[in-house]
Design a protein around this motif. Structure first.
Motif, PDB file in Angstrom:
ATOM      1  N   LEU A  11       0.879  -1.391   0.353  1.00 33.10           N
ATOM      2  CA  LEU A  11       0.184  -0.110   0.096  1.00 33.10           C
ATOM      3  C   LEU A  11       1.275   1.060  -0.332  1.00 33.10           C
ATOM      4  O   LEU A  11       2.115   1.635   0.513  1.00 33.10           O
ATOM      5  N   ALA A  40      -6.974  -4.928 -12.676  1.00 34.87           N
ATOM      6  CA  ALA A  40      -7.355  -3.941 -11.857  1.00 34.87           C
ATOM      7  C   ALA A  40      -9.077  -4.703 -11.900  1.00 34.87           C
ATOM      8  O   ALA A  40      -9.489  -5.177 -12.434  1.00 34.87           O
ATOM      9  N   PRO A  87      -3.738   6.476  -8.261  1.00 36.92           N
ATOM     10  CA  PRO A  87      -4.604   5.560  -8.014  1.00 36.92           C
ATOM     11  C   PRO A  87      -5.603   4.265  -9.318  1.00 36.92           C
ATOM     12  O   PRO A  87      -6.003   3.639  -8.475  1.00 36.92           O
ATOM     13  N   THR A  90      -4.350   1.077  -8.937  1.00 38.08           N
ATOM     14  CA  THR A  90      -4.257  -0.272  -7.984  1.00 38.08           C
ATOM     15  C   THR A  90      -4.832  -1.889  -8.890  1.00 38.08           C
ATOM     16  O   THR A  90      -5.529  -1.787  -9.941  1.00 38.08           O
ATOM     17  N   GLN A 116       0.172  -7.647  -4.717  1.00 37.23           N
ATOM     18  CA  GLN A 116      -1.305  -6.644  -4.953  1.00 37.23           C
ATOM     19  C   GLN A 116      -0.740  -5.307  -4.628  1.00 37.23           C
ATOM     20  O   GLN A 116       0.229  -5.048  -3.619  1.00 37.23           O
ATOM     21  N   THR A 118      -1.528  -1.607  -3.961  1.00 39.58           N
ATOM     22  CA  THR A 118      -3.206  -0.479  -3.845  1.00 39.58           C
ATOM     23  C   THR A 118      -1.749   0.688  -3.652  1.00 39.58           C
ATOM     24  O   THR A 118      -0.951   1.197  -2.739  1.00 39.58           O
ATOM     25  N   SER A 120      -3.580   4.777  -2.485  1.00 38.69           N
ATOM     26  CA  SER A 120      -4.735   5.303  -2.068  1.00 38.69           C
ATOM     27  C   SER A 120      -4.397   6.478  -2.722  1.00 38.69           C
ATOM     28  O   SER A 120      -3.873   7.788  -2.736  1.00 38.69           O
TER      29      SER A 120
END
Length: 121
Positions: A11, A40, A87, A90, A116, A118, A120
């Motif tokens: 993240l 995605a 974003p 992601t 993964q 991600t 934000s």
């Protein structure tokens, strides 16, 4: 067959950076190219970038100027340096090896399990 193990996902805030790594093992002598796809939620998988055994690279328009693919042949490892993340980056990122490539197209033979990423806002 080639086994691929990805690492480096996580993240991060928009504008940040991440570096993905992918280590290859097995029939590595057959690897002519390595790359990264991503998927995605609710979208089709798309090619992010690939690099040939000779070092030529190709990038999706959406990541040009922000992502850099590289490989260390001695370590049988490919990297994806991702800067200025958005974003919309992601996704689950999949490492690839082997297969067929031509211009902006790459159809890999082997796939990793995915990592993964991600971003934000």
């Amino acid at each position: 067959q080639v086994q691929l193990v990805e690492s480096g996902g996580g993240l991060v805030q928009a504008g940040g950076s991440l570096r993905l790594s992918c280590a290859a093992s097995g029939s590595i002598f057959s690897i002519n190219a390595m790359g990264w796809y991503r998927q995605a939620p609710g979208k089709q998988r798309e090619l992010v970038a690939y690099i040939t055994s000779g070092g030529s690279t190709n990038y999706a328009d959406s990541v040009k100027g922000r992502f850099t693919i590289s490989r260390d042949n001695a370590k049988n490892t490919v990297y994806l340096q991702m800067n200025s993340l958005k974003p919309e980056d992601t996704a689950v990122y999949y490492c690839n090896a082997g297969g067929y490539y031509s211009g902006s197209y790459y159809y890999p033979e082997d796939w990793g399990q995915g990592t993964q990423v991600t971003v934000s806002s």
